[in-house]
Motif scaffolding. Structure first.
Motif: not given
Length: 546
Positions: A357-361, A364-381
């Motif tokens: 969970i800590a690694m995924n968070i 997601i923090k990095r993904l939010f800046k680089a590819m924000p469109e993928r954040v919802p899917t990663e949050l569901d995971t």
């Protein structure tokens, strides 16, 4: 019979001999008295019989007694017993031959006849005596003095013996009361017990109820001797619960000499008594061979019975202490196993999940800046992973102590347990519960123990059975609440597994049986190679409701 003559000086010397004493044993007093009487009479020889207040017989002789004279003395002694006799002693005379007579005087003490004095006298000595005659009163004084002094000394010796025995029994009792090590305790008893009655050796047979054998350990030898519990004199005593005195073992058909031959010890006589704890015989204690060569007596058996009663309680206390110590060690070992299992489960399950969970968070923090469109899917995971981790933690807590066990009961708790259960090894093993809609409620402590036993049986089946299905059954049968766990796996040899616990670290079935015993239940395990296993817990309903 001509009157007996004795001068005043001789009378004073004899009086001093009898009254002053100076002898430590009755036999010594009687021997000295007989020799002095023969010298004063004068007589050629004599014999003296004395019976103590405790029925002990002492016989002494002095001088040459031929066969005919001995026969006359034995005839007079035959059937003699200590008895009330307040009358004056009657002096008897028997003719041995033309030149000798056998004089008989009964010994007296305190109004009782306590023995017989026989003197062989020469008629010529009596006829040629020039000293003044000795009257009947002096004869009475003589026999009463001897009998009275013998009684005093016999009672003094008995009092001293009783005091020594009581002191020794007290010392043994004190030692037994503080010694809780069973091996040391048995050795202590074996070393001290022979001193009570002056025996050469003490043997203690402990009854092994599982094998129905008597077990003997000899001090200094690092091995056990075993014999069937119904063999030998000790076996007879244990079987019948009655003490025995055997003063000639070779002529007793019960004698079992195998142990004596193995121990290289010659046994001549035995006194053996049962060791009891309440109404249960736990073994036998026996003493072998009196050191002075005398036979064992009823008093010896009474003393040994007293000592055996003390020893039995001490042995039982030592056994209970040893069992408590073993139980403590088992609990500590089980606690260590549980701690290890919890640590392993936490490390392999929730800890790994929390790390993920800590690694995924961070991802997601990095993904939010680089590819924000993928954040919802990663949050569901991530949400699924959090839910799974929460479920794993709650399942672990549930298995450790179900919170609803006391309020909802065993049936509901087991239903929840089955719903939550999954095979952590990843195999496709299913867990099923078969039970009526309602089952009797049991006291909380019994239901808690039953749940732990069922859980242990399920874990054992999961680890070892290699079964695709494990089923829990709950039902009532013959005033018993029955909970059984069955699998259709590979099975095992129950006897072989149970016999190997002494050499294995795992508690397994032994732990479940001990938990069942603590709640008054019976745990039955049935299994055959290739035929699956059934673990059945039977709890008496009457007991569980009381």
């Amino acid at each position: 019979m001509p009157p007996l003559a004795i001068n005043q000086r001789q009378l004073e010397t004899l009086s001093q001999l009898l009254i002053a004493g100076g002898h430590h044993e009755v036999a010594d007093l009687l021997q000295a008295s007989l020799e002095r009487l023969i010298a004063f009479w004068p007589a050629q020889a004599g014999a003296l019989l004395y019976i103590s207040p405790y029925g002990e017989t002492t016989k002494v002789t002095w001088g040459q007694l031929d066969a005919e004279t001995l026969s006359l003395i034995e005839q007079a002694r035959d059937g003699f017993a200590r008895r009330d006799d307040s009358g004056e002693p009657i002096v008897g005379s028997y003719s041995i031959d033309d030149s000798r007579d056998l004089i008989e005087l009964p010994l007296q003490s305190g109004g009782q006849g306590v023995g017989l004095l026989h003197l062989v006298v020469s008629r010529s000595n009596q006829q040629s005596s020039s000293t003044p005659p000795l009257d009947e009163e002096l004869l009475v004084l003589l026999v009463r003095a001897i009998g009275g002094e013998a009684d005093k000394l016999a009672m003094l010796r008995r009092a001293e013996r009783d005091l020594r025995e009581l002191h020794l029994l007290y010392e043994i009792g004190q030692s037994l009361a503080v010694n809780l090590d069973l091996t040391s305790l048995l050795n202590d008893i074996k070393l001290r017990a022979p001193k009570v009655v002056g025996a050469e050796r003490c043997s203690i047979f402990i009854l092994d109820e599982d094998t129905h054998e008597l077990v003997l350990e000899i001090p200094g030898e690092q091995r056990q001797y075993r014999m069937p519990a119904d063999r030998g004199i000790a076996g007879w005593v244990v079987s019948h619960g009655v003490g025995q005195i055997v003063n000639d073992v070779e002529h007793d058909p019960r004698w079992y000499d195998a142990i004596s031959r193995e121990a290289d010890f010659i046994t001549r006589s035995i006194v053996c008594v049962p060791m009891r704890v309440k109404d249960r015989v736990i073994g036998a204690m026996q003493l072998l061979n009196k050191a002075n060569g005398q036979p064992f007596t009823e008093q010896d058996m009474q003393l040994l019975t007293t000592l055996a009663a003390q020893a039995a309680i001490a042995i039982e206390n030592a056994r209970l202490y040893q069992r408590l110590k073993e139980e403590r060690d088992r609990l500590l070992q089980k606690e260590a196993e549980v701690r290890s299992a919890i640590a392993r489960d936490l490390h392999d399950g929730p800890t790994q999940s929390v790390a993920a969970i800590a690694m995924n968070i961070e991802f997601i923090k990095r993904l939010f800046k680089a590819m924000p469109e993928r954040v919802p899917t990663e949050l569901d995971t991530l949400a699924e992973l959090v839910q799974k981790t929460t479920h794993d933690i709650r399942t672990l807590l549930f298995e450790l102590r179900p919170l609803g066990l006391e309020t909802q009961g065993l049936l509901v708790t087991l239903q929840q347990y089955v719903d939550r259960w999954r095979d952590p090894s990843g195999n496709d093993t299913k867990l099923r519960l078969e039970a009526p809609s309602q089952v009797p409620r049991l006291p909380p402590e019994i239901e808690a123990a039953a749940f732990i036993i069922i859980q242990e049986a399920i874990n054992n089946a999961r680890k070892h059975a290699q079964s695709d299905l494990i089923t829990i059954y709950l039902y009532v049968e013959e005033d018993h609440f029955v909970a059984s766990v069955r699998d259709r796996g590979r099975g095992f040899n129950v006897a072989a597994v149970e016999s190997g616990y002494a050499n294995r670290g795992s508690l397994g079935l032994l732990n479940m049986k001990e938990r069942a015993r603590l709640i008054g239940a019976d745990l039955r395990i049935r299994s055959e190679i290739g035929q699956g296993t059934t673990v059945e817990l039977r709890i008496p309903l009457n007991q569980s409701r009381s």
